[in-house]
Design a protein around this motif. Structure first.
Motif, mmCIF file in Angstrom:
data_model
loop_
_atom_site.group_PDB
_atom_site.id
_atom_site.type_symbol
_atom_site.label_atom_id
_atom_site.label_comp_id
_atom_site.label_asym_id
_atom_site.label_seq_id
_atom_site.Cartn_x
_atom_site.Cartn_y
_atom_site.Cartn_z
ATOM 1 N N CYS A 11 131.220 44.241 41.096
ATOM 2 C CA CYS A 11 131.582 42.890 40.660
ATOM 3 C C CYS A 11 131.312 41.921 41.814
ATOM 4 O O CYS A 11 131.147 42.333 42.965
ATOM 5 N N THR A 12 131.281 40.640 41.495
ATOM 6 C CA THR A 12 130.938 39.632 42.509
ATOM 7 C C THR A 12 131.745 38.358 42.290
ATOM 8 O O THR A 12 132.285 38.115 41.193
ATOM 9 N N TYR A 13 131.825 37.558 43.359
ATOM 10 C CA TYR A 13 132.590 36.299 43.312
ATOM 11 C C TYR A 13 132.049 35.393 44.407
ATOM 12 O O TYR A 13 131.640 35.864 45.473
ATOM 13 N N GLN A 14 132.059 34.082 44.168
ATOM 14 C CA GLN A 14 131.560 33.140 45.168
ATOM 15 C C GLN A 14 132.475 31.931 45.240
ATOM 16 O O GLN A 14 132.993 31.467 44.225
ATOM 17 N N GLY A 24 131.134 37.311 47.683
ATOM 18 C CA GLY A 24 131.729 38.644 47.758
ATOM 19 C C GLY A 24 131.097 39.604 46.767
ATOM 20 O O GLY A 24 130.753 39.230 45.641
ATOM 21 N N TRP A 25 130.923 40.835 47.224
ATOM 22 C CA TRP A 25 130.488 41.934 46.360
ATOM 23 C C TRP A 25 131.455 43.095 46.544
ATOM 24 O O TRP A 25 131.860 43.386 47.678
ATOM 25 N N ALA A 26 131.805 43.775 45.464
ATOM 26 C CA ALA A 26 132.662 44.958 45.549
ATOM 27 C C ALA A 26 132.142 46.017 44.585
ATOM 28 O O ALA A 26 131.578 45.686 43.527
ATOM 29 N N ALA A 27 132.327 47.284 44.954
ATOM 30 C CA ALA A 27 131.827 48.367 44.106
ATOM 31 C C ALA A 27 132.614 49.648 44.367
ATOM 32 O O ALA A 27 133.150 49.841 45.463
ATOM 33 N N PRO A 28 132.666 50.525 43.358
ATOM 34 C CA PRO A 28 133.256 51.846 43.592
ATOM 35 C C PRO A 28 132.299 52.697 44.412
ATOM 36 O O PRO A 28 131.088 52.646 44.208
ATOM 37 N N VAL A 93 129.547 37.917 52.278
ATOM 38 C CA VAL A 93 128.433 37.245 52.949
ATOM 39 C C VAL A 93 128.823 35.784 53.174
ATOM 40 O O VAL A 93 129.331 35.126 52.264
ATOM 41 N N ARG A 94 128.568 35.276 54.407
ATOM 42 C CA ARG A 94 128.911 33.883 54.709
ATOM 43 C C ARG A 94 127.684 33.118 55.193
ATOM 44 O O ARG A 94 126.927 33.602 56.040
ATOM 45 N N TRP A 95 127.510 31.934 54.636
ATOM 46 C CA TRP A 95 126.536 30.966 55.130
ATOM 47 C C TRP A 95 127.331 29.843 55.796
ATOM 48 O O TRP A 95 128.090 29.136 55.121
ATOM 49 N N ALA A 112 140.740 35.900 51.150
ATOM 50 C CA ALA A 112 140.770 35.339 49.797
ATOM 51 C C ALA A 112 139.513 35.706 49.018
ATOM 52 O O ALA A 112 139.586 36.062 47.831
ATOM 53 N N CYS A 113 138.352 35.627 49.668
ATOM 54 C CA CYS A 113 137.110 35.954 48.965
ATOM 55 C C CYS A 113 137.099 37.425 48.546
ATOM 56 O O CYS A 113 136.724 37.763 47.418
ATOM 57 N N ALA A 114 137.528 38.314 49.455
ATOM 58 C CA ALA A 114 137.572 39.743 49.117
ATOM 59 C C ALA A 114 138.552 40.003 47.975
ATOM 60 O O ALA A 114 138.245 40.733 47.023
ATOM 61 N N ALA A 115 139.745 39.406 48.058
ATOM 62 C CA ALA A 115 140.760 39.610 47.020
ATOM 63 C C ALA A 115 140.288 39.081 45.667
ATOM 64 O O ALA A 115 140.457 39.733 44.630
ATOM 65 N N ASN A 116 139.680 37.898 45.675
ATOM 66 C CA ASN A 116 139.194 37.306 44.421
ATOM 67 C C ASN A 116 138.030 38.113 43.842
ATOM 68 O O ASN A 116 137.889 38.218 42.618
#
Length: 202
Positions: A11-14, A24-28, A93-95, A112-116
């Motif tokens: 899943c991803t979030y920005q 943010g990217w997260a995966a099993p 990832v941060r710009w 916050a980015c990781a949690a979201n």
């Protein structure tokens, strides 16, 4: 007992924080190699920072990728642990947008980015399980399999020979002792029930 979760899929979030963009990217993941491959596949070469963390059972690691020590990777790991996740990798990832956030601002932004990001994902409870080798005669097989299925046991492997069948099973820890007794009763003490490993089961 504490309930632990993993993700069903990536899943991803920005979000933007004071002109810096955070993706943010997260995966099993089931292994360190899988986690590192996930980070390599989703890191952005021209981004300012690619910070990450993973937790796989007792194993964990995090990376600040040039951010001040303790302001990126560790907050990402804490977000993983704070939501009760295991077998998960998270990349943020941060710009840089020209406005410095300061140490406290970086911690809050990465956390916050990781949690979201994790909140975007579909979660599944991790059930503690163990692998067991079970050997029984053909005459007992149908009753043994019926009892195992009733308890939510998964058969990972079957090997047949002239004497009977050897099964490699994925058994929820909560019912392992009870099933050992049940299989012994069904087989009149003739079946083999040998625990192999203990692991987290999705």
């Amino acid at each position: 007992m504490t309930v632990t979760y993993t993700l069903l899929e990536a899943c991803t979030y920005q979000e933007d924080v004071r002109k810096s963009r955070f993706l943010g990217w997260a995966a099993p993941v089931a292994s360190i190699d899988e986690a590192m491959a996930f980070f390599a596949a989703h890191s952005v070469v021209d981004a300012t920072h690619n910070c990450w963390a993973y937790r796989i059972g007792p194993l964990y690691r995090f990376n600040d990728d040039g951010e001040p020590g303790g302001t990126a990777g560790r907050p990402i790991l804490q977000a993983i642990e704070g939501q009760g996740f295991d077998n998960v990798a998270v990349l943020v990832v941060r710009w840089f947008g020209g406005v410095k956030l300061g140490a406290g601002g970086l911690v809050r932004a990465y956390s916050a980015c990781a949690a979201n990001t994790l909140r975007q994902g579909k979660r599944q409870e991790v059930i503690p399980a163990m692998q067991v080798r079970c050997r029984c005669l053909y005459t007992d097989l149908a009753r043994v399999q019926a009892r195992l299925a009733q308890a939510g046991v998964r058969t990972l492997d079957e090997q047949f020979d002239a004497e009977g069948v050897q099964l490699r099973l994925d058994v929820p820890l909560a019912v392992a002792s009870e099933l050992a007794v049940a299989v012994a009763d069904i087989s009149r003490g003739q079946a083999l029930w040998q625990p192999l490993t203990e692991q987290a089961r999705k």
